[in-house]
Design an enzyme around this catalytic site. Sequence first.
Site, PDB file in Angstrom:
ATOM      1  N   HIS A 443       0.818  -1.213   0.000  1.00  0.00           N
ATOM      2  CA  HIS A 443       0.000   0.000   0.000  1.00  0.00           C
ATOM      3  C   HIS A 443       0.853   1.265   0.000  1.00  0.00           C
ATOM      4  O   HIS A 443       0.335   2.367  -0.130  1.00  0.00           O
ATOM      5  CB  HIS A 443      -0.917  -0.024   1.229  1.00  0.00           C
ATOM      6  N   HIS A 600      -7.848  12.929   2.172  1.00  0.00           N
ATOM      7  CA  HIS A 600      -7.159  11.637   2.046  1.00  0.00           C
ATOM      8  C   HIS A 600      -5.712  11.662   2.540  1.00  0.00           C
ATOM      9  O   HIS A 600      -5.089  10.619   2.687  1.00  0.00           O
ATOM     10  CB  HIS A 600      -7.196  11.202   0.566  1.00  0.00           C
TER      11      HIS A 600
END
Length: 697
Positions: A443, A600
């Site tokens: 990720h 985000h």
Amino acid sequence: MEKQASRHHVPKSIYINRDLSWIEFNYRVMEEARDLKTPLLERVKFLSIVSSNLDEFMSVRVAGVKDQIKAGFNKVDFSGYTPEKLFSRIVKKTKHMVAKQYAIHKEVIRELAREGIHFVDYDELNSTQQRQMENYYNEIIFPVLTPMAVDQSRPFPLVHTLGVYLAILLKKDADRKEDEPYFAIVQVPSILPRFVQIPTRSNSKKKEFLLLEQIIERQIGSLFSGYTPTAVHAFRLTRNADLTLNEEGAEDLLEEIEKELRNRKWGMPVRLEVEKGIHPYSLELLKEEFEITDNVVEISGPLDLSFLMKFSAALPDFDALRYPKHLPVYPREFDDADDLFEVLRQRDVLVHHPYESFEAVTDFLEQAAHDPDVMAIKMTLYRVSGNSRLIQSLAEAAEEGKQVTVVVELKARFDEERNIAWAKKLEKAGCHVVYGLVGLKTHAKIMLVVRQENNSLRRYVHVGTGNYNDNTAKLYTDLGLFTSNPDIGEDASALFNEITGYSSPYDWKAFAVAPLSLKDRLFERIRREKSAAAEGKPARIIAKMNSLSNQWMVDELYAASQAGVKIDLIIRGVCCLKPGVPGLSDNIRVISIVDRFLEHSRIFYFENEGKPEVWLSSADWMTRNLTRRIELMCPVYDPRLRGMLINILQISLQDNVKARQLQSSGLYSSVKNDLPEYRSQFKFMEIAGWKKAPEFF
């Protein structure tokens, strides 16, 4: 929202349940659809987002809870819930949410009509328009419809997850007595637009639309010659969409994921949505077939409002009902530079998306791909857009003979098929494609460029908080750090070596990397602030992220608060920490900001006795990020850039328009103070140089 507290019992726990916290997040999204200050077509988009969010929540999180119930798992989680108790509460709260969403939908439809945008019923069409819709049905819709009967010789057909279907009861024209009705289903074709524009007079400014399922319903008799439809109602099924991979036993991970994607359509049913007023016979048959009795939702309106996103985009003449269009500005440090490497040899550069353009990232990779002095490019890819310049540049770099290594995460949920396609394309171009480590999702967002300069090698690195996706970079707030710092460069090389080869645990000079060191590095810094507070020294933590659900992290923050550390958390979504509990979390404040752009970015600030540390990260403080993923936390060394990041945090904390403050009950309330209205995202627009930003207030 506050009224819910009196209706629903909250378990006596010092934690908030993760899934219930997510539901409160989706309520905050829905508030944007309800807010009259939000432009009308933006409200339409937020209604769509509420539906898309809820679909994913049901198909992944709720599906997981049902799996636990099916397996007989009845242990209490750290927030005080057994799976059965949690499932019951989720169903109750989400049904309330859907009812509220459709009430807002009716309000929005009325306001659209006042602006000349009408959704009409079939019966409202005049004779000419009805003939036009009949022609559209015969020429476009009818050829792609497939009626599927259900009887003793024909078992119930496969119903695809999240598709809209019609349940049809019929009687045979020759039958005179009242026998059991015949039953069939028809899928509303997802390949066709869900809404159809009805032709109007050439001089009319009014736009009228009809839903696809209404046209099919009116003409449904054409599919069943010799039978008369007696009841037609829409339904929609949500299945378990999580992948169950045997990575250890898979010889080829790509093939294993492709197989699981095919199996996803057979996932266990989780939720059944039905049109309000559905015939009892149809409803009972559907419930029996899908074995669902506990999560059946009656919908007072069109099923699946996610189509409203495309509907909003299909109205080019109504820009006055949207946020004003603005192009992201190109980062000032790169604006007049012909050579981005020359800029980075002099100083680090921080880019704040979407206020500043993602083009800086694509230009950086493009320059590297064609620079004869670049020896190697290494990059992680998690979610990539459909037509990515990044993929093209990587392929061109490999074709020019550079060593190109790309770590493609095939397990990026709901982007698996796209990532498989990119992986095959990159391999065909000559890139070394790696699928990461068994049991761990990759990720981290990082790009490494190795360049030969003056008989030595220099490393250039880009580290981001968000995906390498030029589409979402226009919609999500994220940060990217460009640097040629030697320590960061060495760590970047070591990280790729650990992912692609065999390496012993590395002594990181700059990075903290999950799953081995990130959690411990965070604990060390929280505890350092705790010790400083105990000694009467300055102690402060500010953390901005998407979610906080790891119990260990929550406990560390509770302990720091009890020692006197002032803690501000800016958490968009899930938060399992209860702020403001006397003796436990008095010093912790939690806010969430939901606005035009999806928050985000992950930024972590630690006071460090007056020598502030600021980190950028790909990781939220969730168990999966800290223990089951390859994640990256990178320090920002440049004092000027640290100051910029601290300013971003301070601006976010001052928001009193879109910020909502978390209460110890798990509910959120508006931030109330006597200060002038301050909207953080609009302030960032002004800082970046977006023109007319103040007009948004």
